[in-house]
Design an enzyme around this catalytic site. Structure first.
Site, PDB file in Angstrom:
ATOM      1  CE  LYS A   4      -3.627   2.321   2.608  1.00 39.69           C
ATOM      2  NZ  LYS A   4      -4.541   2.248   3.745  1.00 39.69           N
ATOM      3  CE  LYS A  43      -5.886   1.955  -0.690  1.00 40.99           C
ATOM      4  NZ  LYS A  43      -6.250   2.082   0.673  1.00 40.99           N
TER       5      LYS A  43
HETATM    6  C1  PBG Z   1      -7.327   3.506   5.287  1.00 41.75           C
HETATM    7  C2  PBG Z   1      -7.587   3.417   3.845  1.00 41.75           C
HETATM    8  C3  PBG Z   1      -7.380   4.369   2.835  1.00 41.75           C
HETATM    9  C4  PBG Z   1      -7.916   3.834   1.664  1.00 41.75           C
HETATM   10  C5  PBG Z   1      -8.388   2.571   1.978  1.00 41.75           C
HETATM   11  N1  PBG Z   1      -8.147   2.314   3.323  1.00 41.75           N
HETATM   12  C6  PBG Z   1      -6.898   5.754   2.865  1.00 41.75           C
HETATM   13  C7  PBG Z   1      -5.614   6.141   3.369  1.00 41.75           C
HETATM   14  O1  PBG Z   1      -4.701   5.338   3.569  1.00 41.75           O
HETATM   15  O2  PBG Z   1      -5.542   7.346   3.625  1.00 41.75           O
HETATM   16  C8  PBG Z   1      -7.967   4.534   0.349  1.00 41.75           C
HETATM   17  C9  PBG Z   1      -8.931   4.000  -0.611  1.00 41.75           C
HETATM   18  C10 PBG Z   1      -9.264   4.873  -1.747  1.00 41.75           C
HETATM   19  O3  PBG Z   1      -8.617   5.906  -2.014  1.00 41.75           O
HETATM   20  O4  PBG Z   1     -10.229   4.534  -2.435  1.00 41.75           O
HETATM   21  N2  PBG Z   1      -6.087   3.237   5.748  1.00 41.75           N
END
Ligand code: PBG
Length: 332
Positions: free
Chosen positions: A201, A254
């Protein structure tokens, strides 16, 4: 030399298999179907609330009564799986609402399993939507603590398991979170509950619209001390390897579109199923360009979903899911 003087025809005629739709479909290497898609949804406390997210046309925060209507409608359309995010009425430093058995996510999980038990419920495990500082773990002296956050995440995962979640999806990017959650689940009799780890991520500006939806913008600093540096591809493989060692059943990359090289590499190196998250900013860009008349929404969105499959993903988390279910039907 004139065009007429070239006598030798091309011997490789790639166009032969492109001449009709049926021929093309016979040699098509990849396709997107309903069972590839997971729909991310935002649930909140309260009654009769349907709060549209301005940066994500078509997406809203839903109170449980509205969520119920929506999920029944989507089940009719053939929805296979949902990924739940919660936005609580009250946030605090530890994100206590995240592991409240009557929290909005826990109630949404129970409701889904009651009214549409065939839908696979994936629950996001991260506290950023529940903390007043907006970070994904315990904060002390403006630092996000790793090990202290693990019990918080384990408790949250356990409360989702108790509510009946089908897959637990830890997304906080704390080191050791998969092992901690696996251990917590196993010790409570949930050894058969799968974990889909947000392994690679990246710290990404493509999450902007999500943070509007989840009201989870960090109140200080950013997430660069725990989410990955966008420049690093080899490190992503290390993250994935570690999560698999810790017990992840599915690993995720992601965001998606700008990270297809990571999806491809991961699918070649590892044999666990790969999930990809077609994140909020990717959705908003397509929506905005389509609304401006610059691109065709359906064909661009479907091309993106197909690209994830071609890169090697077996699961796609996408805000386009409800529309894609209709589009798949139309092109079948
Ligand atoms: C939480 C999380 C995030 C997303 C999914 N889970 C945001 C972040 O890390 O700030 C983003 C998903 C999206 O942008 O659709 N940790």
């Amino acid at each position: 030399m004139s065009i007429e003087s070239i006598k030798i025809p091309p011997h490789a005629r790639m166009r032969r298999m492109r001449s009709t739709p049926t021929l093309r479909s016979l040699v098509r290497e990849n396709s997107v179907c309903a069972s590839d898609l997971i729909y991310p949804m935002f649930v909140c406390d309260g009654l009769n609330r349907r709060e549209e997210i301005s940066s994500m046309p078509g997406i809203a925060r839903l109170s449980l009564d509205q969520y119920e209507i929506e999920i029944l409608k989507l089940a009719q359309k053939g929805l296979k799986s949902v990924l739940l995010f919660g936005i609580p009425a009250h946030k605090d430093a530890l994100g206590s609402a995240a592991f409240d058995e009557n929290g909005c996510v826990q109630r949404a999980i129970r409701m889904t399993k009651e009214i549409a038990p065939e839908i696979v419920v994936v629950s996001d495990v991260c506290v950023c939507e529940f903390t007043d500082h907006g970070h994904c773990g315990v904060v002390e002296n403006a630092k996000v603590l790793n090990d202290a956050s693990l019990s918080l995440l384990s408790n949250m995962a356990l409360s989702h398991a108790e509510a009946g979640a089908d897959i637990i999806a830890p997304s906080a990017m704390m080191d050791g979170q998969v092992a901690a959650i696996r251990h917590a689940l196993d010790s409570s009799g949930y050894e058969s509950l799968p974990i889909m780890a947000y392994s690679a991520k990246f710290s990404s500006s493509f999450y902007g619209p999500f943070r509007e939806a989840a009201q989870s913008t960090p109140q200080f600093g950013d997430r660069k001390t725990y989410q990955m540096d966008a420049a690093n591809g080899r490190e992503a493989m290390e993250e994935i390897k570690l999560d698999i060692e810790q017990g992840a059943d599915i690993v995720m990359v992601k965001p998606g579109l700008a990270y297809l090289d990571i999806v491809k590499k991961a699918s070649e190196l590892f044999s666990k199923p790969i999930a990809v998250y077609n994140v909020s900013g990717e959705y908003s860009m397509v929506k905005a360009a389509a609304a401006a008349g610059f691109i065709d929404e359906k064909s661009v969105a479907m091309e993106c979903l197909l690209a994830f499959k071609r890169a090697g993903a077996s699961l796609i988390i996408s805000y386009f899911t409800p529309q894609a279910l209709e589009w798949i039907e139309e092109t079948d």
